[in-house]
Design an enzyme around this catalytic site. Sequence first.
Site, short mmCIF file in Angstrom:
data_model
loop_
_atom_site.label_atom_id
_atom_site.label_comp_id
_atom_site.label_asym_id
_atom_site.label_seq_id
_atom_site.Cartn_x
_atom_site.Cartn_y
_atom_site.Cartn_z
N ARG A 1 21.59 57.56 25.54
CA ARG A 1 22.91 56.61 25.17
C ARG A 1 22.21 55.32 24.71
NH1 ARG A 1 26.82 54.95 28.72
NH2 ARG A 1 26.16 56.54 30.16
N TYR B 1 -22.63 20.10 14.57
CA TYR B 1 -22.55 21.13 15.77
C TYR B 1 -23.23 22.41 14.95
CZ TYR B 1 -21.34 24.55 18.93
OH TYR B 1 -21.23 25.47 20.00
N ASN C 1 -16.06 27.36 13.87
CA ASN C 1 -16.27 25.83 14.22
C ASN C 1 -17.71 25.62 14.07
OD1 ASN C 1 -15.65 23.37 15.59
ND2 ASN C 1 -16.93 24.15 17.14
N ASN D 1 -17.67 25.25 29.77
CA ASN D 1 -17.49 25.01 28.54
C ASN D 1 -16.18 25.72 27.79
OD1 ASN D 1 -17.57 23.33 25.67
ND2 ASN D 1 -18.63 25.35 25.18
N GLN E 1 29.58 61.00 29.16
CA GLN E 1 28.69 60.18 28.44
C GLN E 1 27.22 61.07 28.73
OE1 GLN E 1 30.16 55.64 28.66
NE2 GLN E 1 29.75 56.41 30.65
N ASN F 1 -19.02 33.08 15.21
CA ASN F 1 -18.19 32.16 15.69
C ASN F 1 -16.76 32.38 15.07
OD1 ASN F 1 -17.66 28.50 16.15
ND2 ASN F 1 -17.09 30.17 17.34
#
Length: 754
Positions: free
Chosen positions: A357, A114, A387, A490, A351, A263
Site C-alpha cells: 500500500r 606546481y 590541478n 596535506n 487495507q 590527478n
Amino acid sequence: MVAAAEITQANEVQVKSTGLCTDFGSSGSDPLNWVRAAKAMEGSHFEEVKAMVDSYFGAKEISIEGKSLTISDVAAVARRSQVKVKLDAAAAKSRVEESSNWVLTQMTKGTDTYGVTTGFGATSHRRTNQGAELQKELIRFLNAGVLGKCPENVLSEDTTRAAMLVRTNTLLQGYSGVRWDILETVEKLLNAWLTPKLPLRGTITASGDLVPLSYIAGLLTGRPNSRVRSRDGIEMSGAEALKKVGLEKPFELQPKEGLAIVNGTSVGAALASIVCFDANVLALLSEVISAMFCEVMNGKPEFTDPLTHKLKHHPGQMEAAAIMEYVLDGSSYMKHAAKLHEMNPLQKPKQDRYGLRTSPQWLGPQVEIIRSATHMIEREINSVNDNPVIDVARDKALHGGNFQGTPIGVSMDNLRLSISAIGKLMFAQFSELVNDYYNGGLPSNLSGGPNPSLDYGLKGAEIAMASYTSELLYLANPVTSHVQSAEQHNQDVNSLGLVSARKSAEAIDILKLMLSTYLTALCQAVDLRHLEENMLATVKQIVSQVAKKTLSTGLNGELLPGRFCEKDLLQVVDNEHVFSYIDDPCNASYPLTQKLRNILVEHAFKNAEGEKDPNTSIFNKIPVFEAELKAQLEPQVSLARESYDKGTSPLPDRIQECRSYPLYEFVRNQLGTKLLSGTRTISPGEVIEVVYDAISEDKVIVPLFKCLDGWKGTLAHSEINNLPRSPLYNDCYDLSPRMLLLMLLFSDPEFDWS
C-alpha cells in the site's frame, strides 16, 4: 582581481554549451548553474531511463570532446565490445595542443608551477628543473597498489575501461597540459580492448584517484610492472600492448603530463557512472514488480489513485504510483480480485499491508535520490578535475582542488542508501508472498508440488533473501564519514569517492540477487494462481455434480430437500483457499471437508420434519455425499494437476491479459524456466541464477520497457489536475487528505451536493 565576466569572455573559445550543467560561461541569468541543473531534471524518470537505455543499446561509436559524455556512454564503452571510441579532433585537438605547448613554454621560461618544477603534495616546497624525470618519479612512487596473484585485488575490466574513457574526456578540454598523441593512444587501447590491470584499493579520490590512475600512466610509459589484459584474457606487458596499437616505443612523459593523467577523479566517477546506470534500471524494475506483487496477492489497486499522491506533492512518489497504476489498469488479476473482495469482503483486511500500500511513498524518494546522484555524476565526468588548471587564455596556471571527488563520495553514499531501501521493500514484499498467513491463499513457501510435506518451495530462498537484506543494509552505512588524514596531513580531508562507488557497486549486485530471487518468486506465484483457478473449477464442478446426484433427487427422480444445499456448498468451495486442502481434498481434518459437512448439518436442522423420513433425511445423505465426493474428487484433482503440468489446463493464464506479462514471459519462455516443484530435480537457486545472469547482462531491460509500452509519463486521471482549489490550498500541506478535499469542495460554489 579579474571579473567573472572577463573570465567568461577569455574562456569562451575553450568552452561551449552542451545542455548539461558543464558550461564554464553560464548566462548572466544563471551564473551558478542552478537553473541548468534544475532543467536537467525536467521530465519523468521513466523518460530519462528510456533515453539512457536507448542510447546504451543503440551506440556504435562514442565521440568525445570533453563536455557531452553521458552515463549511458560510459556504461556502453565499459560493457559492450562493439562500441568504439572516437576523439573529436575538430573540436578538441587545438586546445589540447595549446595547453601542452603552454606548459613547455613556461618550463623554458623558468615559471614556477606546481607539479612541473615543484615536488608534490606536502613536499611541494622542493624544486627541480628536470621536468621529465619528475613525471617519471611521480608514476613510480604512485605505483603503490597491490595487484598480486589474486584477481580480487584487481579493478574490474569494465571499470578500468570506463576510467580510461572518463579520464580522456576530461583531458580533451584542454586545461591539463597533455599531448594529443597520448589521448589518441588511449583511444586505440580502448578500441583494441587492451585494458591495464589497476589495483582495486589504494585511492582516497583526493588528490584524485592517484594510485589506480598511475597504472594507466605506467602502461603508457611502458613501466616493467605494467600488466595488460586482452579481450580474450591474454596477459601482456605494457610495452607489448602499445606495440599492438602501433606505438613502437613507450611515451617519455613531458612536464605536467604524468600529473595530468593521475590527478583526477576519473576512476571513482567511472564506476559511479556504471552504478548509476544500473540503479536507474533497477529502480524502474522495482516499481513494475511491485505492481506485479499486487496482482498475485489479489491486492487492492486503490493505493495508486492519483489524488492520494498529488496531495503529497513529491514527484518521485507521484511517478511511482502512476507507473503502478498503469501496470494494474485493466489487469485480469485486478478484475478477478475485485470480484473476490465483493463476494467475501471479510476474507482479507480492508487495507493491504504497508509493503504494497505504501510502495509508491517508499520508492518515490529513492527514485529522486537516484536521479539526483545520476546528474551529479554526469556533471563530474564532464568536469576538469585536476590541478593545476592550465588557463591558456589568461596565461596562468590555477592552483585549486577540483581533484576533490566529494560529488562522487556523497552521491554514492546517498544512492547506496536508496538501493538498500529498495532492497528492504523487495524483501518485505517477498516475505509476505511466501507466507501463507498473508498471501491470500497461496501455498506456504510457494510450494509448487502436489505434496506439501515433501516440497518446501522457496524456504531456502527466503533465508537467502534475509541474508542479502542484512548485508545490503550494512552497506547502507556511509563511507564518507570514515575519512582519514593522508599524505603528511596535506590531504587532511578527502572524498573516498571510489571506495564509496565500490560499496555502491556491491550494493547494486546484492540488489540484483534480490530482484532475481523475487522475480522468480513472482513467476512462481503467477503459475500457482493459474493452478489454483483450474483446481477450483475442477472442485466446484465435482461438488456440484455430487450434490445433484446424492442430495437433489431420489431413486425415482423426486426432488429432495437436499437440493437446496448445492448453492451453499459451492459458496464454501469459493471461500476456502484451494491450497489449504488440494493435496488431500477429502481429508476429514482439512477445512473443506469439515465446512461442507457443516453446511449439510445446518440444512438438516432446517429440514426438521424431513429428517424423520429416511428418504428425505439430509443427515442420512451425508455419508453418501462424502463417499461419492471422495470417489470422484480425488481422481479428478489428479487429472487436473496432470493437465496443468502438461500445459493443457482448460482455463487460460490470467497473466497473459496483464501489462506485467512481458516480464513473466521473459522469465518463463525466453529464459526457459518452469514452476519449481519438489517433484523436479531443479533447485530454486538454479532458476534464480539464470534470472540473475539475465539481469546482470541487461537482458531484462527490453521486457521491462514492454510492460510500460504506451505509458505517457502522466497520472491516469487528468481531472485530478483540475480539482477546484481553495485560496488556502498552499497553506494546507499538513492537513489530512480528507480535510483538504472538503476544503476544495467548499471552495466551489457550483458544487452539486445532491
